[in-house]
Design a protein around this motif. Structure first.
Motif, PDB file in Angstrom:
ATOM      1  N   ASN A 211       0.467  -1.014  -0.570  1.00 55.86           N
ATOM      2  CA  ASN A 211      -0.020  -0.489  -0.281  1.00 55.86           C
ATOM      3  C   ASN A 211       1.075   1.235  -0.149  1.00 55.86           C
ATOM      4  O   ASN A 211       0.469   2.617   1.105  1.00 55.86           O
ATOM      5  N   LEU A 212       2.154   1.612  -0.618  1.00 52.60           N
ATOM      6  CA  LEU A 212       3.473   2.451  -1.399  1.00 52.60           C
ATOM      7  C   LEU A 212       2.384   3.249  -1.931  1.00 52.60           C
ATOM      8  O   LEU A 212       1.721   2.637  -2.774  1.00 52.60           O
ATOM      9  N   ASN A 213       2.373   4.209  -2.028  1.00 53.67           N
ATOM     10  CA  ASN A 213       2.316   4.903  -2.904  1.00 53.67           C
ATOM     11  C   ASN A 213       3.265   5.448  -3.702  1.00 53.67           C
ATOM     12  O   ASN A 213       4.462   6.008  -4.041  1.00 53.67           O
ATOM     13  N   PRO A 214       3.084   4.016  -5.220  1.00 49.19           N
ATOM     14  CA  PRO A 214       4.145   4.343  -6.299  1.00 49.19           C
ATOM     15  C   PRO A 214       4.713   5.084  -7.316  1.00 49.19           C
ATOM     16  O   PRO A 214       5.475   4.676  -7.638  1.00 49.19           O
ATOM     17  N   ASP A 215       4.096   6.325  -7.378  1.00 51.65           N
ATOM     18  CA  ASP A 215       4.733   7.683  -7.536  1.00 51.65           C
ATOM     19  C   ASP A 215       5.340   8.603  -6.981  1.00 51.65           C
ATOM     20  O   ASP A 215       6.474   9.374  -7.235  1.00 51.65           O
ATOM     21  N   LEU A 216       5.600   8.519  -5.877  1.00 53.62           N
ATOM     22  CA  LEU A 216       6.383   8.946  -5.077  1.00 53.62           C
ATOM     23  C   LEU A 216       7.282   7.835  -3.776  1.00 53.62           C
ATOM     24  O   LEU A 216       8.220   8.439  -3.382  1.00 53.62           O
TER      25      LEU A 216
ATOM     26  N   ALA B 227       6.317  14.220   9.685  1.00 54.43           N
ATOM     27  CA  ALA B 227       7.603  14.439   9.791  1.00 54.43           C
ATOM     28  C   ALA B 227       8.637  12.830   9.364  1.00 54.43           C
ATOM     29  O   ALA B 227       9.372  12.874   9.387  1.00 54.43           O
ATOM     30  N   ILE B 228       7.376  12.139   9.677  1.00 49.90           N
ATOM     31  CA  ILE B 228       7.952  10.754   7.988  1.00 49.90           C
ATOM     32  C   ILE B 228       8.591  10.787   7.502  1.00 49.90           C
ATOM     33  O   ILE B 228      10.019  10.594   6.638  1.00 49.90           O
ATOM     34  N   GLN B 229       7.871  12.121   6.535  1.00 44.32           N
ATOM     35  CA  GLN B 229       8.531  12.293   5.120  1.00 44.32           C
ATOM     36  C   GLN B 229       9.324  13.453   5.245  1.00 44.32           C
ATOM     37  O   GLN B 229      10.103  13.084   4.259  1.00 44.32           O
ATOM     38  N   ALA B 230       9.538  13.947   6.017  1.00 46.54           N
ATOM     39  CA  ALA B 230      11.077  15.365   6.537  1.00 46.54           C
ATOM     40  C   ALA B 230      12.261  14.360   6.155  1.00 46.54           C
ATOM     41  O   ALA B 230      13.070  14.538   6.324  1.00 46.54           O
ATOM     42  N   LEU B 231      11.570  13.380   7.410  1.00 43.49           N
ATOM     43  CA  LEU B 231      12.645  12.419   8.123  1.00 43.49           C
ATOM     44  C   LEU B 231      13.614  12.180   6.891  1.00 43.49           C
ATOM     45  O   LEU B 231      14.711  11.919   6.269  1.00 43.49           O
ATOM     46  N   ILE B 232      12.385  11.409   5.131  1.00 45.78           N
ATOM     47  CA  ILE B 232      12.714  10.450   4.836  1.00 45.78           C
ATOM     48  C   ILE B 232      13.877  11.296   3.496  1.00 45.78           C
ATOM     49  O   ILE B 232      14.781  11.118   3.053  1.00 45.78           O
ATOM     50  N   GLU B 233      13.355  12.774   3.505  1.00 48.25           N
ATOM     51  CA  GLU B 233      13.889  13.929   2.511  1.00 48.25           C
ATOM     52  C   GLU B 233      14.748  14.391   3.151  1.00 48.25           C
ATOM     53  O   GLU B 233      15.926  14.719   2.717  1.00 48.25           O
ATOM     54  N   LEU B 234      15.309  14.987   4.382  1.00 47.60           N
ATOM     55  CA  LEU B 234      16.291  15.215   4.910  1.00 47.60           C
ATOM     56  C   LEU B 234      17.343  14.535   5.725  1.00 47.60           C
ATOM     57  O   LEU B 234      18.323  14.951   6.227  1.00 47.60           O
ATOM     58  N   HIS B 235      17.104  13.489   6.064  1.00 52.47           N
ATOM     59  CA  HIS B 235      17.862  12.495   6.301  1.00 52.47           C
ATOM     60  C   HIS B 235      19.574  13.008   5.956  1.00 52.47           C
ATOM     61  O   HIS B 235      19.436  12.367   4.694  1.00 52.47           O
ATOM     62  N   ASN B 236      20.579  12.672   6.719  1.00 59.80           N
ATOM     63  CA  ASN B 236      21.828  13.159   5.781  1.00 59.80           C
ATOM     64  C   ASN B 236      21.575  14.208   4.796  1.00 59.80           C
ATOM     65  O   ASN B 236      22.983  14.376   4.104  1.00 59.80           O
ATOM     66  N   HIS B 237      20.739  15.635   5.173  1.00 58.15           N
ATOM     67  CA  HIS B 237      20.748  16.812   3.990  1.00 58.15           C
ATOM     68  C   HIS B 237      22.177  17.188   4.465  1.00 58.15           C
ATOM     69  O   HIS B 237      22.375  17.361   5.556  1.00 58.15           O
ATOM     70  N   ASP B 238      22.720  17.683   2.958  1.00 58.17           N
ATOM     71  CA  ASP B 238      23.955  18.838   3.566  1.00 58.17           C
ATOM     72  C   ASP B 238      24.013  19.868   4.031  1.00 58.17           C
ATOM     73  O   ASP B 238      23.476  20.933   2.769  1.00 58.17           O
TER      74      ASP B 238
ATOM     75  N   HIS C 119       6.350  -0.384  14.465  1.00 52.76           N
ATOM     76  CA  HIS C 119       7.021   0.536  14.739  1.00 52.76           C
ATOM     77  C   HIS C 119       6.470   1.534  13.287  1.00 52.76           C
ATOM     78  O   HIS C 119       5.683   2.109  13.059  1.00 52.76           O
ATOM     79  N   LEU C 120       5.794   0.633  11.599  1.00 47.93           N
ATOM     80  CA  LEU C 120       5.981   1.520  11.018  1.00 47.93           C
ATOM     81  C   LEU C 120       5.085   0.886  10.274  1.00 47.93           C
ATOM     82  O   LEU C 120       3.797   1.990   9.401  1.00 47.93           O
ATOM     83  N   SER C 121       4.434  -0.098  10.288  1.00 50.48           N
ATOM     84  CA  SER C 121       2.658  -1.049  10.157  1.00 50.48           C
ATOM     85  C   SER C 121       1.942   0.202   9.863  1.00 50.48           C
ATOM     86  O   SER C 121       1.767   0.068  11.577  1.00 50.48           O
ATOM     87  N   GLY C 122       0.783   1.214   9.262  1.00 59.50           N
ATOM     88  CA  GLY C 122       0.128   1.454  10.038  1.00 59.50           C
ATOM     89  C   GLY C 122       0.213   2.864   9.913  1.00 59.50           C
ATOM     90  O   GLY C 122      -0.742   3.779   9.996  1.00 59.50           O
ATOM     91  N   GLN C 123       1.188   3.381   9.499  1.00 59.60           N
ATOM     92  CA  GLN C 123       1.961   4.476   9.796  1.00 59.60           C
ATOM     93  C   GLN C 123       1.555   5.093   7.971  1.00 59.60           C
ATOM     94  O   GLN C 123       1.020   4.200   7.361  1.00 59.60           O
ATOM     95  N   ARG C 124       0.910   6.594   7.770  1.00 63.89           N
ATOM     96  CA  ARG C 124       0.497   7.246   6.894  1.00 63.89           C
ATOM     97  C   ARG C 124       2.200   7.902   6.514  1.00 63.89           C
ATOM     98  O   ARG C 124       2.914   8.066   6.628  1.00 63.89           O
ATOM     99  N   LEU C 125       1.925   7.558   5.514  1.00 62.89           N
ATOM    100  CA  LEU C 125       3.047   7.874   3.965  1.00 62.89           C
ATOM    101  C   LEU C 125       2.615   8.135   2.599  1.00 62.89           C
ATOM    102  O   LEU C 125       2.234   7.278   2.078  1.00 62.89           O
ATOM    103  N   TYR C 126       2.276   9.330   2.440  1.00 62.04           N
ATOM    104  CA  TYR C 126       2.650  10.203   1.409  1.00 62.04           C
ATOM    105  C   TYR C 126       0.771   9.558   1.029  1.00 62.04           C
ATOM    106  O   TYR C 126       0.841   9.331  -0.607  1.00 62.04           O
ATOM    107  N   GLY C 127      -0.218   9.565   1.912  1.00 60.49           N
ATOM    108  CA  GLY C 127      -1.042  10.175   1.406  1.00 60.49           C
ATOM    109  C   GLY C 127      -1.802   8.568   1.697  1.00 60.49           C
ATOM    110  O   GLY C 127      -2.832   8.476   1.470  1.00 60.49           O
ATOM    111  N   LYS C 128      -0.820   7.684   2.108  1.00 63.62           N
ATOM    112  CA  LYS C 128      -1.511   6.176   2.065  1.00 63.62           C
ATOM    113  C   LYS C 128      -0.902   5.130   3.144  1.00 63.62           C
ATOM    114  O   LYS C 128       0.020   5.763   4.105  1.00 63.62           O
ATOM    115  N   VAL C 129      -1.507   4.308   3.950  1.00 66.30           N
ATOM    116  CA  VAL C 129      -1.662   3.706   5.095  1.00 66.30           C
ATOM    117  C   VAL C 129      -0.441   2.028   5.218  1.00 66.30           C
ATOM    118  O   VAL C 129      -1.290   1.542   4.588  1.00 66.30           O
TER     119      VAL C 129
END
Length: 521
Positions: free
Chosen positions: A333-338, A494-505, A383-393
């Motif tokens: 149930n991931l968002n295939p576009d993102l 916060a989940i999306q920000a972590l994916i985007e910005l962890h290890n940001h230079d 921890h992650l099952s059931g969390q929302r990511l890019y609009g999908k659970v």
């Protein structure tokens, strides 16, 4: 009494030992069978000690039997009740305990009783000393003041599941555990554990407070409880009264075979066949070299010996980091576009080291994520099952695949399979890393670290706003400006920000580290 009496009175015919011997009425004298041949008097006395004062002992070494006399019938009844569902053990051998036909032991005229009397005297000397056992009447006021037989246990850095069985296994080394209640409070796994006697609680606290159950995680913090007794209503995976097998489970689970990791919904966290009559004593051995070597009631029969490896906090189950089990997760149930393999690598990497990721070529809302081991897979799933990511659970379950296959050379894959096994971004490569202690469920507040001195509050806020987040609050750590907390509009943000910005230079050779925080601002 001579040696021939007990053997006839106690049916010394092996055929009768299969349980068809009529049960005797309660007596303060107990008959023990199948005793290992080299066991000492002190070891046998130690079996009875947690239940009350031991007043006499007769060993029949040639027959591997012994008679143990308790000060009161009540103490003997408690001991037999305790050891009905759980088989007693001496030197890792099962020992069988039942009431004797004898009402008392008269051993004055027997040879070889000097050692027994010496052992009994040594024990009573300890009993009437400052660490008194409550069974001894001479010492009412000498148990440490205000000391309860109930311990309150908090488990920090809960990186692997800790079950009621694991606690029973560890704490039983220090005496008879009567009751355990486990619960979660303030987001922490806690337990109340009642010993038969305050002195056992005292020794367990002395030896175990601050120890890790597994390497570098699951740290025990132990205090005496204000309660002096626990009231257990149900026998299940959350609470247990070991003296009462008749309690209901309260939740439809069979009371005698609690699932090992029911609290985490996992069948294979610590694969352990249940030993013992009713599945109460799981066979997770803490081998002596890896942890605590203590006599059954420490201090009563000798000094409390803790091997040096235990002092360094390694009461760890060997191989706990690589327990067999599946380390591959099926994420659906991931968002295939993102979604990208890198995004899944960063997100699942919060809970373990991700080795490979494969997004399904024909069904891009599904992916396989291979973790370093089964425990990390379980942790990420919880921890992650059931969390929302890019609009999908997002849904995560254990996959039937044992590994993620890399595409063959020349095979069209669109970059959907990635191998991250040598990535520099793994958080848990170093054993004992601080990251083991900072694993939290997804939260709207993120912990930021590795911030260079030139970067300002506004720089960081703008970074998150540009990533599409609404920033609700921000604060630098007072003691260390390299770290900060930032609170966003939702957990999903916060989940999306972590994916985007962890290890940001951030410049100056500083890459931002992002984690979920247990704090709020």
């Amino acid at each position: 009494m001579n040696n021939s009496t007990p053997s006839t009175a106690n049916g010394n015919d092996n055929k009768k030992f299969k349980g068809d011997r009529p049960p005797c009425s309660p007596s303060r004298v107990l008959h023990l069978r199948k005793i290992p041949c080299d066991v000492t008097e002190a070891e046998i006395i130690s079996l009875g000690l947690p239940f009350g004062k031991v007043t006499n002992l007769l060993m029949l070494k040639g027959k591997s039997q012994a008679f143990l006399e308790m000060a009161s019938e009540e103490a003997a009844v408690t001991m037999v009740n305790y050891y009905t569902p759980v088989t007693a053990q001496l030197r890792s051998q099962p020992v069988y305990i039942q009431y004797s036909n004898h009402r008392e032991l008269k051993t004055d005229n027997l040879p070889n009783q000097a050692r027994t009397q010496a052992a009994l005297q040594a024990v009573s000397a300890v009993q009437s000393g400052s660490l008194a056992l409550s069974g001894a009447p001479s010492n009412e006021g000498t148990v440490l003041p205000g000391q309860s037989p109930v311990l309150r246990i908090i488990i920090e850095n809960l990186f692997y599941p800790v079950t009621l069985e694991v606690l029973h296994q560890i704490f039983s080394k220090f005496g008879t555990v009567l009751k355990i209640i486990t619960f979660t409070k303030n987001n922490q796994f806690q337990a109340l554990l009642q010993y038969a006697d305050p002195v056992n609680a005292h020794y367990a606290k002395m030896a175990l407070d601050g120890q890790n159950i597994y390497n570098a995680c699951c740290t025990l913090r132990i205090d005496f409880s204000k309660l002096t007794s626990l009231n257990v209503k149900y026998n299940n995976d959350k609470s247990r009264d070991f003296t009462r097998l008749d309690l209901p489970t309260g939740d439809g689970q069979p009371s005698l075979e609690p699932p090992m990791a029911a609290a985490f919904g996992a069948p294979g966290i610590i694969s352990s066949p249940y030993a013992g009559a009713a599945g109460f004593a799981p066979a997770i051995g803490f081998p002596q070299a890896a942890g605590l070597s203590v006599p059954p009631v420490p201090g009563a029969l000798g000094p409390l010996t803790i091997t040096s490896s235990a002092v360094t906090g390694r009461m760890a189950i060997p191989g706990a980091s690589g327990i067999p089990g599946n380390s591959v997760l099926l994420v659906t149930n991931l968002n295939p576009d993102l979604i990208t393999p890198h995004g899944l690598f960063i997100l699942f990497g919060v809970y373990g080291d991700v080795h490979r990721v494969k997004i399904m070529f024909n069904k891009k809302e599904n992916a396989l994520v291979q973790m370093a081991d089964a425990n990390q897979a379980q942790l990420a799933m919880n921890h992650l099952s059931g969390q929302r990511l890019y609009g999908k659970v997002l849904r995560a379950t254990l996959s039937k695949h044992q590994a993620v296959q890399l595409p063959r050379e020349g095979q069209e894959d669109q970059g959907l399979t990635k191998d991250f096994s040598n990535s520099p971004l793994h958080r848990f490569k170093k054993p004992g890393s601080k990251n083991f202690q900072n694993i939290f469920p997804p939260s709207a507040t993120l912990h930021l670290s590795n911030i260079p001195p030139s970067v300002t509050v506004d720089d960081l806020k703008n970074l998150f706003i540009e990533a599409g987040c609404s920033v609700k609050a921000f604060k630098f750590f007072q003691k260390d400006r390299k770290m900060a907390l930032i609170q966003l509009g939702s957990v999903e943000e916060a989940i999306q920000a972590l994916i985007e910005l962890h290890n940001h230079d951030l410049g100056e050779n500083h890459h931002l580290r992002v984690s979920f925080s247990k704090s709020t601002i």
